[in-house]
Scaffold this motif. Structure first.
Motif, PDB file in Angstrom:
ATOM      1  N   GLY A 101       0.820  -1.199   0.000  1.00 33.97           N
ATOM      2  CA  GLY A 101       0.000   0.000   0.000  1.00 33.97           C
ATOM      3  C   GLY A 101       0.854   1.248   0.000  1.00 33.97           C
ATOM      4  O   GLY A 101       2.089   1.193  -0.038  1.00 33.97           O
ATOM      5  N   ASP A 102       0.196   2.404   0.064  1.00 32.97           N
ATOM      6  CA  ASP A 102       0.864   3.705   0.073  1.00 32.97           C
ATOM      7  C   ASP A 102       0.192   4.608   1.097  1.00 32.97           C
ATOM      8  O   ASP A 102      -1.022   4.532   1.309  1.00 32.97           O
ATOM      9  N   HIS A 103       0.994   5.496   1.703  1.00 30.46           N
ATOM     10  CA  HIS A 103       0.479   6.513   2.612  1.00 30.46           C
ATOM     11  C   HIS A 103       1.090   7.861   2.238  1.00 30.46           C
ATOM     12  O   HIS A 103       2.205   7.938   1.705  1.00 30.46           O
ATOM     13  N   MET A 124      -0.088  14.187  10.041  1.00 27.11           N
ATOM     14  CA  MET A 124      -1.321  13.475   9.717  1.00 27.11           C
ATOM     15  C   MET A 124      -1.021  12.533   8.575  1.00 27.11           C
ATOM     16  O   MET A 124      -0.480  12.953   7.554  1.00 27.11           O
ATOM     17  N   GLU A 125      -1.385  11.283   8.751  1.00 28.49           N
ATOM     18  CA  GLU A 125      -1.050  10.260   7.759  1.00 28.49           C
ATOM     19  C   GLU A 125      -2.315   9.545   7.319  1.00 28.49           C
ATOM     20  O   GLU A 125      -3.077   9.038   8.143  1.00 28.49           O
ATOM     21  N   ILE A 126      -2.515   9.507   6.016  1.00 28.36           N
ATOM     22  CA  ILE A 126      -3.675   8.818   5.461  1.00 28.36           C
ATOM     23  C   ILE A 126      -3.187   7.876   4.378  1.00 28.36           C
ATOM     24  O   ILE A 126      -2.251   8.194   3.641  1.00 28.36           O
ATOM     25  N   GLY A 127      -3.799   6.681   4.295  1.00 29.43           N
ATOM     26  CA  GLY A 127      -3.341   5.774   3.261  1.00 29.43           C
ATOM     27  C   GLY A 127      -4.119   4.484   3.179  1.00 29.43           C
ATOM     28  O   GLY A 127      -5.058   4.238   3.940  1.00 29.43           O
ATOM     29  N   TYR A 128      -3.680   3.670   2.244  1.00 35.17           N
ATOM     30  CA  TYR A 128      -4.333   2.418   1.889  1.00 35.17           C
ATOM     31  C   TYR A 128      -3.360   1.264   2.058  1.00 35.17           C
ATOM     32  O   TYR A 128      -2.165   1.376   1.741  1.00 35.17           O
ATOM     33  N   GLN A 129      -3.880   0.148   2.598  1.00 36.17           N
ATOM     34  CA  GLN A 129      -3.155  -1.119   2.622  1.00 36.17           C
ATOM     35  C   GLN A 129      -4.093  -2.221   2.129  1.00 36.17           C
ATOM     36  O   GLN A 129      -5.282  -2.230   2.467  1.00 36.17           O
ATOM     37  N   ARG A 130      -3.550  -3.147   1.348  1.00 32.64           N
ATOM     38  CA  ARG A 130      -4.368  -4.233   0.805  1.00 32.64           C
ATOM     39  C   ARG A 130      -4.930  -5.088   1.930  1.00 32.64           C
ATOM     40  O   ARG A 130      -4.295  -5.282   2.975  1.00 32.64           O
ATOM     41  N   GLU A 162      -5.544   7.061  16.095  1.00 34.28           N
ATOM     42  CA  GLU A 162      -5.803   6.419  14.814  1.00 34.28           C
ATOM     43  C   GLU A 162      -7.290   6.140  14.638  1.00 34.28           C
ATOM     44  O   GLU A 162      -8.023   5.926  15.607  1.00 34.28           O
ATOM     45  N   ARG A 163      -7.690   6.127  13.373  1.00 28.29           N
ATOM     46  CA  ARG A 163      -9.066   5.746  13.042  1.00 28.29           C
ATOM     47  C   ARG A 163      -9.069   4.949  11.756  1.00 28.29           C
ATOM     48  O   ARG A 163      -8.121   5.003  10.967  1.00 28.29           O
ATOM     49  N   THR A 164     -10.145   4.216  11.549  1.00 31.26           N
ATOM     50  CA  THR A 164     -10.351   3.464  10.310  1.00 31.26           C
ATOM     51  C   THR A 164     -11.396   4.171   9.468  1.00 31.26           C
ATOM     52  O   THR A 164     -12.453   4.564   9.966  1.00 31.26           O
ATOM     53  N   TRP A 165     -11.119   4.333   8.184  1.00 30.45           N
ATOM     54  CA  TRP A 165     -12.095   4.871   7.252  1.00 30.45           C
ATOM     55  C   TRP A 165     -12.837   3.776   6.502  1.00 30.45           C
ATOM     56  O   TRP A 165     -13.967   3.964   6.086  1.00 30.45           O
ATOM     57  N   HIS A 166     -12.174   2.628   6.317  1.00 30.43           N
ATOM     58  CA  HIS A 166     -12.837   1.532   5.610  1.00 30.43           C
ATOM     59  C   HIS A 166     -12.294   0.219   6.144  1.00 30.43           C
ATOM     60  O   HIS A 166     -11.103  -0.036   6.090  1.00 30.43           O
ATOM     61  N   GLY A 167     -13.196  -0.608   6.678  1.00 27.64           N
ATOM     62  CA  GLY A 167     -12.788  -1.892   7.228  1.00 27.64           C
ATOM     63  C   GLY A 167     -13.645  -2.273   8.423  1.00 27.64           C
ATOM     64  O   GLY A 167     -14.533  -1.518   8.834  1.00 27.64           O
ATOM     65  N   PRO A 168     -13.383  -3.423   9.010  1.00 26.39           N
ATOM     66  CA  PRO A 168     -14.230  -3.916  10.094  1.00 26.39           C
ATOM     67  C   PRO A 168     -14.212  -3.053  11.352  1.00 26.39           C
ATOM     68  O   PRO A 168     -15.140  -3.121  12.157  1.00 26.39           O
ATOM     69  N   ASP A 169     -13.172  -2.229  11.556  1.00 23.69           N
ATOM     70  CA  ASP A 169     -13.085  -1.421  12.767  1.00 23.69           C
ATOM     71  C   ASP A 169     -13.565   0.007  12.570  1.00 23.69           C
ATOM     72  O   ASP A 169     -13.309   0.869  13.413  1.00 23.69           O
ATOM     73  N   VAL A 170     -14.300   0.271  11.489  1.00 24.13           N
ATOM     74  CA  VAL A 170     -14.682   1.632  11.172  1.00 24.13           C
ATOM     75  C   VAL A 170     -15.561   2.254  12.261  1.00 24.13           C
ATOM     76  O   VAL A 170     -15.550   3.476  12.447  1.00 24.13           O
TER      77      VAL A 170
END
Length: 273
Positions: A101-103, A124-130, A162-170
């Motif tokens: 992924g990338d951040h 502030m860090e935002i990103g995607y991981q498979r 930290e927070r989740t934007w997409h996934g089971p812990d949203v």
């Protein structure tokens, strides 16, 4: 002003959320300094897990015998701001070399002209991981950074949220993942100390001790040149939810791309008549 706008904006975005479990791709406690303008910092973060989680859980690959290589590029914008970009990769028997992924990470710091008694910055860090590497694929982190040098001693504290934007812990709330570094300069070239990383879970409802992620790294920094960053450590995970052993290293170098001022050409000396 930008520092406080980011701080308040981060609080709005982070309300009522929780991030995925800590990922071991970039294991570092940040200092408060930002990269100078017209300067590019290139870093390679490497780590290997000789003894980690051995089973596929919820579709996520095990960490045992995974090698992670992360490229971090950080460009200085002003004397008090920078932007970083990460490329995460993983290598493991049976899966080969994989892009993870990338951040992207903007950061600002308190200017020197404010004369604060400690160094302070905010990233502030935002990103995607498979999903095969993290069930929470889109995440956001706000990381306050405070540090202080006291003679040969150096202390840095990163109480990350930290927070989740997409996934089971949203919908699981705001997560707390602090990091701390304490080191001692034995001489001008070598510093040694301890780095601590954790994921306690949701604020107000922390995990039990065995479900928390905690890692302790005795680490060494080699200060061979102002242009280079070299860090090495061996980490142990004392809780059941943490990989038991991790070996990590950071190799970084600064590159200046700004135009150098022209060298003045001396006026020709008049010849005697």
């Amino acid at each position: 002003m930008l520092f406080f706008l980011l701080l308040t904006g981060g609080g709005l975005f982070l309300s009522g959320t929780k991030a995925a479990a800590q990922g071991n791709y970039e294991i570092q406690v940040y200092g408060s300094d930002t990269v100078a303008p017209k300067t590019l910092m290139t870093e390679l973060h490497s780590n290997y897990t000789p003894d980690g989680q051995k089973y596929i859980i919820d579709g996520v690959y095990p960490t045992n015998h995974q090698e992670h290589e992360t490229v971090e590029l950080t460009e200085g914008i002003t004397k008090w701001s920078e932007v970083g970009f990460y490329i995460f990769t993983s290598e493991q028997n049976g899966h080969g070399v994989q892009w993870v992924g990338d951040h992207i990470r903007p950061r600002v710091r308190v200017p020197d002209s404010w004369h604060w008694p400690v160094g302070a910055s905010l990233s502030m860090e935002i990103g995607y991981q498979r999903a095969v590497y993290s069930p929470d694929t889109w995440t956001w982190e706000i990381r306050p950074i405070i540090d202080k040098t006291m003679g040969p001693w150096y202390v840095a504290i990163n109480p990350a949220l930290e927070r989740t934007w997409h996934g089971p812990d949203v919908n699981q709330g705001l997560g707390f993942a602090p990091a701390v570094k304490v080191s001692y300069a034995f001489n001008k070239k070598i510093s040694g100390g301890v780095e601590y990383y954790a994921d306690y879970g949701r604020l107000g409802d922390f995990y039990g001790l065995h479900q928390q992620q905690q890692q302790i790294f005795p680490a060494i920094d080699l200060n061979v040149s102002p242009k280079w960053e070299i860090n090495f450590g061996v980490g142990v995970g004392p809780t059941a939810a943490t990989d038991h052993w991790i070996v990590k290293g950071i190799l970084g170098r600064y590159f200046s791309w700004g135009r150098r001022p022209p060298v003045p050409i001396p006026e020709p000396t008049p010849k005697p008549q």
